[in-house]
Motif scaffolding. Structure first.
Motif, PDB file in Angstrom:
ATOM      1  N   ASP A   1     -91.673   8.670 -60.952  1.00  0.00           N
ATOM      2  CA  ASP A   1     -91.464  10.066 -60.581  1.00  0.00           C
ATOM      3  C   ASP A   1     -90.309  10.193 -59.578  1.00  0.00           C
ATOM      4  N   LEU A   2     -90.067   9.119 -58.815  1.00  0.00           N
ATOM      5  CA  LEU A   2     -88.992   9.126 -57.810  1.00  0.00           C
ATOM      6  C   LEU A   2     -87.601   9.103 -58.440  1.00  0.00           C
ATOM      7  N   THR A   3     -87.512   8.783 -59.741  1.00  0.00           N
ATOM      8  CA  THR A   3     -86.197   8.714 -60.389  1.00  0.00           C
ATOM      9  C   THR A   3     -85.823  10.003 -61.088  1.00  0.00           C
ATOM     10  N   SER A   4     -86.756  10.980 -61.159  1.00  0.00           N
ATOM     11  CA  SER A   4     -86.476  12.221 -61.888  1.00  0.00           C
ATOM     12  C   SER A   4     -85.661  13.173 -61.023  1.00  0.00           C
ATOM     13  N   THR A   5     -84.804  13.938 -61.704  1.00  0.00           N
ATOM     14  CA  THR A   5     -83.990  14.945 -61.016  1.00  0.00           C
ATOM     15  C   THR A   5     -84.113  16.274 -61.752  1.00  0.00           C
ATOM     16  N   THR A   6     -83.912  17.355 -61.039  1.00  0.00           N
ATOM     17  CA  THR A   6     -83.992  18.691 -61.637  1.00  0.00           C
ATOM     18  C   THR A   6     -82.670  19.421 -61.424  1.00  0.00           C
ATOM     19  N   ASP A   7     -82.127  19.907 -62.539  1.00  0.00           N
ATOM     20  CA  ASP A   7     -80.858  20.656 -62.471  1.00  0.00           C
ATOM     21  C   ASP A   7     -81.165  22.130 -62.701  1.00  0.00           C
ATOM     22  N   LYS A   8     -81.088  22.945 -61.634  1.00  0.00           N
ATOM     23  CA  LYS A   8     -81.432  24.373 -61.742  1.00  0.00           C
ATOM     24  C   LYS A   8     -80.213  25.265 -61.922  1.00  0.00           C
ATOM     25  N   SER A   9     -79.040  24.658 -62.024  1.00  0.00           N
ATOM     26  CA  SER A   9     -77.830  25.470 -62.094  1.00  0.00           C
ATOM     27  C   SER A   9     -77.425  25.811 -63.525  1.00  0.00           C
ATOM     28  N   ARG A  10     -77.870  25.037 -64.491  1.00  0.00           N
ATOM     29  CA  ARG A  10     -77.445  25.235 -65.871  1.00  0.00           C
ATOM     30  C   ARG A  10     -78.298  26.287 -66.564  1.00  0.00           C
ATOM     31  N   ALA A  11     -77.676  27.064 -67.437  1.00  0.00           N
ATOM     32  CA  ALA A  11     -78.402  28.101 -68.189  1.00  0.00           C
ATOM     33  C   ALA A  11     -79.315  27.446 -69.221  1.00  0.00           C
ATOM     34  N   LEU A  12     -80.416  28.149 -69.547  1.00  0.00           N
ATOM     35  CA  LEU A  12     -81.349  27.621 -70.540  1.00  0.00           C
ATOM     36  C   LEU A  12     -80.741  27.758 -71.930  1.00  0.00           C
ATOM     37  N   PRO A  13     -80.731  26.678 -72.718  1.00  0.00           N
ATOM     38  CA  PRO A  13     -80.201  26.765 -74.080  1.00  0.00           C
ATOM     39  C   PRO A  13     -81.176  27.511 -74.997  1.00  0.00           C
ATOM     40  N   THR A  14     -80.679  28.050 -76.095  1.00  0.00           N
ATOM     41  CA  THR A  14     -81.519  28.790 -77.038  1.00  0.00           C
ATOM     42  C   THR A  14     -81.264  28.287 -78.461  1.00  0.00           C
ATOM     43  N   GLY A  15     -82.143  28.716 -79.388  1.00  0.00           N
ATOM     44  CA  GLY A  15     -81.957  28.395 -80.796  1.00  0.00           C
ATOM     45  C   GLY A  15     -82.643  27.116 -81.227  1.00  0.00           C
ATOM     46  N   LEU A  16     -82.408  26.713 -82.478  1.00  0.00           N
ATOM     47  CA  LEU A  16     -83.063  25.535 -83.060  1.00  0.00           C
ATOM     48  C   LEU A  16     -82.711  24.260 -82.307  1.00  0.00           C
ATOM     49  N   SER A  17     -81.439  24.115 -81.924  1.00  0.00           N
ATOM     50  CA  SER A  17     -81.043  22.903 -81.198  1.00  0.00           C
ATOM     51  C   SER A  17     -81.762  22.809 -79.857  1.00  0.00           C
ATOM     52  N   ALA A  18     -82.001  23.953 -79.204  1.00  0.00           N
ATOM     53  CA  ALA A  18     -82.730  23.963 -77.928  1.00  0.00           C
ATOM     54  C   ALA A  18     -84.175  23.511 -78.130  1.00  0.00           C
TER      55      ALA A  18
END
Length: 420
Positions: A99-116
């Motif tokens: 759990d100490l190696t995980s990071t959270t990126d809150k700056s990027r927009a959420l992707p949409t569609g089938l690829s998301a």
């Protein structure tokens, strides 16, 4: 009791360290067993009322069964009763470090569609395969944004996270399968397991797309975030090939904390590790209680079976593909209605082992039961998390996944019949 609470994290950590020492025969297994049960007592107050009830029932029934069997002259050893799930608990502590190696990126927009949809499904399975339950919360908290998590987002996350049980050596399900299917060769379930995991991704992604017509907010996966899970999986396979005598469980207990200390991104490793031990490790009380309770319960069941060999005699049966399929269906159903997979595995194992099944087939049965029921139930740990934290009703979780559970059950039965 205050001193217990103050040093709870160290009791948990001690369980891992002294278990590894007991594997080398440097010390008795009694010490890590005592530390595990002490940690369980110290963390008991953190358990939800439902968890306390479930564990109390497991313990109560298990102890009653052991005493009854004892009156018939059947006694189990203390190691069987109190330490049977110790290797799995040590593995759980080791994997928690990731759990100490995980990071959270809150700056990027959420992707949409089938690829998301597809990328979110792959991401939660691959990351969850190593970092485990915290990944679900990282993904769900980011995806819901200012609004509620949708039922479609919920089943993409829970199904595909649980599907990692089929193939990940870091998943708790693998530890349970290795213990309750003695002699299981994890490498032989890896390819079928990966195929099942990928099928879960494809099935869920297509269903989500058809139901939402692409109107889906996914998680912004970054390629570098997949490096650690893939790196660790390769390490486990590599070291197991070099030292086949060292079990997968022990390898994970060594590699997970070591890799964490090597790869964690923080200004002060010691400060982060100290905070983790003192504040994060004491939060895994429900897992400690459940697996220790299940150990007592499963040995109580085993003792009763040994007390009445004629009653539980399955000599007229063989571990055929049909029995595999029927047993898996039963385990999925009881899992969906709220029985934790570790409990159903603890019941099934002592009843099936006298049939001398192929250990790898038996292990695949347990992995499949875990992967399908945990991903489809609203009443086991993952479902309860979705209900309590994200307000997804239990009924919706179950009805959303009925067809998924049936399809994956049929596919598992075919994979077992043709490939295992």
């Amino acid at each position: 009791m205050n001193i217990f609470k103050k040093y709870t994290g160290w009791f948990v950590l001690g369980t891992l360290i002294f278990y590894l020492l007991s594997v080398t025969h440097s010390i008795s297994v009694l010490l890590p067993t005592l530390l595990a049960w002490t940690a369980n007592v110290a963390m008991w107050h953190t358990l939800a009322p439902s968890a306390k009830r479930q564990v109390s029932w497991l313990m109560g029934v298990g102890i009653a069964a052991l005493l009854f069997a004892g009156s018939k002259g059947i006694w189990m050893s203390w190691q069987q009763v109190f330490a049977v799930n110790l290797p799995m608990l040590a593995m759980f502590v080791a994997v928690s470090f990731l759990d100490l190696t995980s990071t959270t990126d809150k700056s990027r927009a959420l992707p949409t569609g089938l690829s998301a949809i597809f990328n979110t499904a792959i991401g939660v399975q691959v990351l969850g395969a190593v970092i485990n339950l915290s990944v679900i919360m990282v993904f769900a908290d980011r995806m819901k944004g200012a609004i509620k998590l949708t039922p479609i987002q919920q089943f993409i996350l829970t199904r595909n996270f649980s599907a990692a049980a089929w193939w990940s050596p870091f998943f708790v399900a693998t530890g349970i399968a290795l213990i309750y299917a003695p002699g299981m060769q994890w490498q032989k379930t890896l390819i079928p397991g990966l195929a099942m995991g990928f099928t879960a991704i494809v099935f869920s992604s297509i269903e989500a797309y058809l139901r939402k017509k692409g109107d889906f907010n996914g998680y912004p996966i970054r390629r570098e975030s997949l490096f650690i899970p893939l790196f660790l999986a390769v390490c486990v396979i590599f070291f197991h090939f070099i030292w086949p005598d060292i079990s997968i469980l022990v390898l994970i207990c060594i590699l997970a904390p070591s890799a964490t200390m090597l790869l964690m991104r923080t200004a002060s490793r010691w400060k982060s590790l100290s905070h983790f031990v003192n504040h994060k490790l004491p939060q895994i009380g429900s897992q400690f209680a459940l697996f220790l309770g299940a150990g007592v319960f499963s040995n109580g069941i085993s003792a009763i079976i040994l007390s009445y060999p004629q009653l539980f005699n399955l000599d007229s049966f063989t571990f055929s593909p049909l029995l595999f399929s029927l047993t898996l269906a039963s385990m999925i159903v009881v899992g969906i209605i709220g029985v934790h997979p570790v409990v159903s595995i603890a019941i099934a194992s002592p009843m099936l082992l006298p049939l001398h099944p192929d250990p790898t087939q038996l292990g695949f049965l347990f992995l499949s039961a875990w992967a399908i029921s945990a991903g489809s139930s609203g009443l086991t740990g993952l479902g309860l998390l979705m209900t309590s934290r994200y307000q997804i009703p239990t009924k919706i979780i179950v009805t959303n996944s009925v067809y998924y559970a049936i399809f994956m059950w049929l596919l598992c039965s075919l994979v077992n019949g043709f490939f295992l």
